[in-house]
Write a protein that holds these residues in place. Sequence first.
Motif, PDB file in Angstrom:
ATOM      1  N   ALA A  39       0.815  -1.214   0.000  1.00  0.00           N
ATOM      2  CA  ALA A  39       0.000   0.000   0.000  1.00  0.00           C
ATOM      3  C   ALA A  39       0.848   1.262   0.000  1.00  0.00           C
ATOM      4  CB  ALA A  39      -0.938  -0.013   1.208  1.00  0.00           C
ATOM      5  N   ASN A  40       2.035   1.188   0.581  1.00  0.00           N
ATOM      6  CA  ASN A  40       2.908   2.357   0.645  1.00  0.00           C
ATOM      7  C   ASN A  40       4.033   2.318  -0.376  1.00  0.00           C
ATOM      8  OD1 ASN A  40       1.483   3.482   2.884  1.00  0.00           O
ATOM      9  ND2 ASN A  40       2.538   2.018   4.240  1.00  0.00           N
ATOM     10  N   ASN A  41       4.016   1.343  -1.243  1.00  0.00           N
ATOM     11  CA  ASN A  41       5.045   1.247  -2.290  1.00  0.00           C
ATOM     12  C   ASN A  41       4.404   0.641  -3.527  1.00  0.00           C
ATOM     13  OD1 ASN A  41       7.748   1.418  -3.372  1.00  0.00           O
ATOM     14  ND2 ASN A  41       7.885  -0.798  -3.127  1.00  0.00           N
ATOM     15  N   ARG A  42       3.736   1.513  -4.310  1.00  0.00           N
ATOM     16  CA  ARG A  42       2.989   1.067  -5.474  1.00  0.00           C
ATOM     17  C   ARG A  42       3.633   1.585  -6.754  1.00  0.00           C
ATOM     18  NH1 ARG A  42      -1.487   3.580  -2.797  1.00  0.00           N
ATOM     19  NH2 ARG A  42      -1.684   4.911  -4.638  1.00  0.00           N
ATOM     20  N   PRO A  43       3.666   0.752  -7.806  1.00  0.00           N
ATOM     21  CA  PRO A  43       4.227   1.231  -9.080  1.00  0.00           C
ATOM     22  C   PRO A  43       3.375   2.301  -9.739  1.00  0.00           C
ATOM     23  CG  PRO A  43       4.191  -1.174  -8.978  1.00  0.00           C
ATOM     24  CD  PRO A  43       3.377  -0.671  -7.841  1.00  0.00           C
ATOM     25  N   TYR A  44       2.066   2.352  -9.415  1.00  0.00           N
ATOM     26  CA  TYR A  44       1.159   3.268 -10.104  1.00  0.00           C
ATOM     27  C   TYR A  44       0.359   4.095  -9.116  1.00  0.00           C
ATOM     28  CZ  TYR A  44       2.195   0.400 -14.168  1.00  0.00           C
ATOM     29  OH  TYR A  44       2.847  -0.260 -15.174  1.00  0.00           O
ATOM     30  N   LEU A  45      -0.041   5.277  -9.574  1.00  0.00           N
ATOM     31  CA  LEU A  45      -0.968   6.087  -8.811  1.00  0.00           C
ATOM     32  C   LEU A  45      -2.348   5.432  -8.839  1.00  0.00           C
ATOM     33  CD1 LEU A  45       0.084   9.644 -10.073  1.00  0.00           C
ATOM     34  CD2 LEU A  45       0.867   8.446  -8.017  1.00  0.00           C
ATOM     35  N   THR A  46      -3.208   5.846  -7.923  1.00  0.00           N
ATOM     36  CA  THR A  46      -4.520   5.216  -7.827  1.00  0.00           C
ATOM     37  C   THR A  46      -5.458   5.661  -8.938  1.00  0.00           C
ATOM     38  OG1 THR A  46      -4.306   5.061  -5.427  1.00  0.00           O
ATOM     39  CG2 THR A  46      -6.529   4.880  -6.339  1.00  0.00           C
ATOM     40  N   GLU A  47      -5.423   6.947  -9.287  1.00  0.00           N
ATOM     41  CA  GLU A  47      -6.417   7.502 -10.198  1.00  0.00           C
ATOM     42  C   GLU A  47      -5.873   7.642 -11.611  1.00  0.00           C
ATOM     43  OE1 GLU A  47      -9.613  11.220 -10.399  1.00  0.00           O
ATOM     44  OE2 GLU A  47      -8.109  11.100  -8.809  1.00  0.00           O
ATOM     45  N   PRO A  48      -6.517   7.024 -12.603  1.00  0.00           N
ATOM     46  CA  PRO A  48      -6.098   7.223 -13.993  1.00  0.00           C
ATOM     47  C   PRO A  48      -6.435   8.630 -14.471  1.00  0.00           C
ATOM     48  CG  PRO A  48      -8.087   5.893 -13.916  1.00  0.00           C
ATOM     49  CD  PRO A  48      -7.665   6.100 -12.491  1.00  0.00           C
ATOM     50  N   VAL A  49      -5.682   9.099 -15.455  1.00  0.00           N
ATOM     51  CA  VAL A  49      -5.824  10.452 -15.976  1.00  0.00           C
ATOM     52  C   VAL A  49      -6.563  10.409 -17.306  1.00  0.00           C
ATOM     53  CG1 VAL A  49      -4.586  12.512 -16.752  1.00  0.00           C
ATOM     54  CG2 VAL A  49      -3.673  11.142 -14.868  1.00  0.00           C
ATOM     55  N   VAL A  50      -7.589  11.246 -17.458  1.00  0.00           N
ATOM     56  CA  VAL A  50      -8.291  11.365 -18.736  1.00  0.00           C
ATOM     57  C   VAL A  50      -7.441  12.209 -19.679  1.00  0.00           C
ATOM     58  CG1 VAL A  50     -10.376  12.119 -19.915  1.00  0.00           C
ATOM     59  CG2 VAL A  50     -10.519  11.242 -17.592  1.00  0.00           C
ATOM     60  N   ILE A  51      -7.123  11.664 -20.846  1.00  0.00           N
ATOM     61  CA  ILE A  51      -6.311  12.395 -21.822  1.00  0.00           C
ATOM     62  C   ILE A  51      -7.192  12.993 -22.906  1.00  0.00           C
ATOM     63  CG2 ILE A  51      -4.371  12.261 -23.419  1.00  0.00           C
ATOM     64  CD1 ILE A  51      -3.655  11.793 -20.464  1.00  0.00           C
ATOM     65  N   ARG A  52      -7.982  12.137 -23.569  1.00  0.00           N
ATOM     66  CA  ARG A  52      -8.855  12.608 -24.642  1.00  0.00           C
ATOM     67  C   ARG A  52     -10.125  11.775 -24.695  1.00  0.00           C
ATOM     68  NH1 ARG A  52      -5.154  12.387 -29.883  1.00  0.00           N
ATOM     69  NH2 ARG A  52      -4.351  10.592 -28.749  1.00  0.00           N
ATOM     70  N   THR A  53     -11.162  12.368 -25.278  1.00  0.00           N
ATOM     71  CA  THR A  53     -12.423  11.669 -25.505  1.00  0.00           C
ATOM     72  C   THR A  53     -12.764  11.754 -26.989  1.00  0.00           C
ATOM     73  OG1 THR A  53     -13.248  12.084 -23.274  1.00  0.00           O
ATOM     74  CG2 THR A  53     -14.883  11.629 -24.979  1.00  0.00           C
ATOM     75  N   PHE A  54     -13.051  10.597 -27.598  1.00  0.00           N
ATOM     76  CA  PHE A  54     -13.272  10.519 -29.039  1.00  0.00           C
ATOM     77  C   PHE A  54     -14.739  10.236 -29.343  1.00  0.00           C
ATOM     78  CE2 PHE A  54      -8.971   9.208 -28.158  1.00  0.00           C
ATOM     79  CZ  PHE A  54      -8.227   9.878 -29.116  1.00  0.00           C
ATOM     80  N   ALA A  55     -15.285  10.955 -30.314  1.00  0.00           N
ATOM     81  CA  ALA A  55     -16.614  10.634 -30.808  1.00  0.00           C
ATOM     82  C   ALA A  55     -16.563   9.296 -31.539  1.00  0.00           C
ATOM     83  CB  ALA A  55     -17.110  11.730 -31.743  1.00  0.00           C
ATOM     84  N   SER A  56     -17.439   8.382 -31.154  1.00  0.00           N
ATOM     85  CA  SER A  56     -17.448   7.044 -31.761  1.00  0.00           C
ATOM     86  C   SER A  56     -18.855   6.465 -31.651  1.00  0.00           C
ATOM     87  CB  SER A  56     -16.442   6.129 -31.070  1.00  0.00           C
ATOM     88  OG  SER A  56     -16.461   4.829 -31.621  1.00  0.00           O
ATOM     89  N   PRO A  57     -19.773   6.926 -32.500  1.00  0.00           N
ATOM     90  CA  PRO A  57     -21.176   6.511 -32.387  1.00  0.00           C
ATOM     91  C   PRO A  57     -21.393   5.057 -32.786  1.00  0.00           C
ATOM     92  CG  PRO A  57     -20.861   7.870 -34.336  1.00  0.00           C
ATOM     93  CD  PRO A  57     -19.574   7.913 -33.578  1.00  0.00           C
ATOM     94  N   ILE A  58     -22.325   4.430 -32.091  1.00  0.00           N
ATOM     95  CA  ILE A  58     -22.729   3.047 -32.369  1.00  0.00           C
ATOM     96  C   ILE A  58     -24.237   3.025 -32.594  1.00  0.00           C
ATOM     97  CG2 ILE A  58     -22.787   0.675 -31.528  1.00  0.00           C
ATOM     98  CD1 ILE A  58     -19.985   1.683 -31.923  1.00  0.00           C
TER      99      ILE A  58
ATOM    100  N   VAL B 109     -16.353  15.710 -25.562  1.00  0.00           N
ATOM    101  CA  VAL B 109     -15.658  15.119 -26.705  1.00  0.00           C
ATOM    102  C   VAL B 109     -14.621  16.103 -27.198  1.00  0.00           C
ATOM    103  CG1 VAL B 109     -15.927  14.289 -29.061  1.00  0.00           C
ATOM    104  CG2 VAL B 109     -17.635  13.709 -27.339  1.00  0.00           C
ATOM    105  N   SER B 110     -13.360  15.706 -27.131  1.00  0.00           N
ATOM    106  CA  SER B 110     -12.275  16.631 -27.443  1.00  0.00           C
ATOM    107  C   SER B 110     -11.493  16.256 -28.685  1.00  0.00           C
ATOM    108  CB  SER B 110     -11.300  16.706 -26.257  1.00  0.00           C
ATOM    109  OG  SER B 110     -10.754  15.425 -25.989  1.00  0.00           O
ATOM    110  N   ALA B 111     -11.771  15.099 -29.274  1.00  0.00           N
ATOM    111  CA  ALA B 111     -10.947  14.657 -30.395  1.00  0.00           C
ATOM    112  C   ALA B 111     -11.756  13.771 -31.322  1.00  0.00           C
ATOM    113  CB  ALA B 111      -9.716  13.901 -29.890  1.00  0.00           C
ATOM    114  N   ALA B 112     -11.219  13.565 -32.513  1.00  0.00           N
ATOM    115  CA  ALA B 112     -11.803  12.656 -33.496  1.00  0.00           C
ATOM    116  C   ALA B 112     -10.737  11.664 -33.919  1.00  0.00           C
ATOM    117  CB  ALA B 112     -12.324  13.433 -34.709  1.00  0.00           C
ATOM    118  N   ALA B 113     -11.155  10.572 -34.532  1.00  0.00           N
ATOM    119  CA  ALA B 113     -10.196   9.594 -35.043  1.00  0.00           C
ATOM    120  C   ALA B 113      -9.252  10.280 -36.017  1.00  0.00           C
ATOM    121  CB  ALA B 113     -10.930   8.453 -35.726  1.00  0.00           C
ATOM    122  N   SER B 114      -7.966  10.055 -35.858  1.00  0.00           N
ATOM    123  CA  SER B 114      -6.992  10.683 -36.752  1.00  0.00           C
ATOM    124  C   SER B 114      -6.669   9.819 -37.958  1.00  0.00           C
ATOM    125  CB  SER B 114      -5.702  10.989 -35.984  1.00  0.00           C
ATOM    126  OG  SER B 114      -5.193   9.821 -35.360  1.00  0.00           O
ATOM    127  N   MET B 115      -7.035   8.520 -37.908  1.00  0.00           N
ATOM    128  CA  MET B 115      -6.829   7.624 -39.036  1.00  0.00           C
ATOM    129  C   MET B 115      -8.109   6.850 -39.316  1.00  0.00           C
ATOM    130  SD  MET B 115      -3.929   7.340 -36.734  1.00  0.00           S
ATOM    131  CE  MET B 115      -3.544   5.636 -36.331  1.00  0.00           C
TER     132      MET B 115
END
Length: 481
Positions: free
Chosen positions: A361-380, A438-444
């Motif tokens: 618990a006091n020696n972890r390789p990763y932080l607890t909370e993941p970071v949001v980088i981008r959100t992509f429009a992807s309709p289904i 939504v901050s991004a679109a598919a680049s490819m």
Amino acid sequence: MAIPALPTDIILVIFKYISVKDLMKLRQTCKEFLEITQLRSVWHELLQSEVLQRNIPIPRLAGRDLETLTSKQLESCLADALRLRRNWIAPSPAPVRSSTFKTVNDPQSQVVAVVFLPGRGHRWLMSLTLTTADGHRTYTLQCWDLANSSACIARRALTVFRGFRINTDAVHAGIVALRSSIGIEIVEIDFLATDPDAAFVTLQVLEDVPESLLVFSTSTLLTKFDDTRRLHIRTTEHPEFSVELQNPSYIVQKECLDAIVCEKYAVVARTATLEFYSLSSFRTGTGARVIEPIAVHTWQWRLDSVSLAYQPSWDATPHGLEPPINILVRYASLFPWPVNALHHYVLPCDESYVARETIGANNRPYLTEPVVIRTFASPIRLFARWDMVLGAYGTALWIDSHTEDYFDHAVEGQRLAGTLFTVVEPGVEVVPLNDQGVSAAASMVYQVREDDGWIRIAVDEGEGKIAVGTSAAEITILEYI
């Protein structure tokens, strides 16, 4: 032209600040520059700076050690790597070759899984085909040699089947775990067998393991009870000894969608939480038979799908740190279809982690909370098929219904799209998802089709290949170099 007045070592230093394109032009100016640009050290340095340090894969390497290659071979590696990368990240990547083949000749069949085998030259593909006839289901597991006209080199039909997993360790290439009627079987592919029906060779059977498979890494298996969703971890060396990975916050465990398991720890993505487990006591065979997470992150909403992959890094473990983890997420909705957006998270490494000490618990390789980088429009569309996958070099690839730019407002149609996740530096600020939108679109955009025939995708960034399985029991291989 006069002989360069500067010493060769000074010229080599200057070459570090010249682009590859300009260097190729420079070598045509005189014999002396030609000879200098043929030195092995020039191409070794360029390969490091232009390819490896930029996390660009080298295709056609086939397991060769760069230190054993000649100057000409290094130059060829550099050219291949840059040519593949330019095509791969173009807005509309153009396949150099495309081929389609049938897995089985049955109109009631569809491909339900495709995955590239790691290692062994990256030339083999595994597929799983489901055939439904008269209410009965038959599964056909096959291995295809993509370098030999996509010939089937291994085949096995199963009437009782609950999944398979390929060993993610390239050193153990060709080793597969599958859940059949007799338990979990560890099988090896005999690549030299002349009969495909005899090419899956059973190495071990875990008869008393009634669980389905989630992860197979080196000799470690992560399995799940389908009814209770309880997770167990064990090794093929000592399958009788298992440990449950249990979140004490839930009486009934949440569904596990994906996980990363290594020697020291496990990162488990469930529908409600992202959990981090230390495997220290499991590896030593000591302690309780239940391991609780040492860190838990609760998702803002229930997950529909998630894919985890280590973030690519040329120097993956500076100061003993683990590489950050890319997380591709699609949330669920209250309705019978997923939310029309994909989210890129990164689980950052904890810079206070000390690798030589036991994870806790006091020696972890990763932080607890993941970071949001981008959100992509992807309709289904309602009830439409879709899939997503994360590659080893940062490519996120997905199938969705975003085809308005191609087919107007058609009621069917699919898009094979993606983007390249760049390396995220430590210290990135956590951004609340509801503040991002939504901050991004598919680049490819790799391909589009006018119906909903695509079911599953697999990606091999190292060799520039994409495999797409269809509802007509076909697999299409797209090659970009």
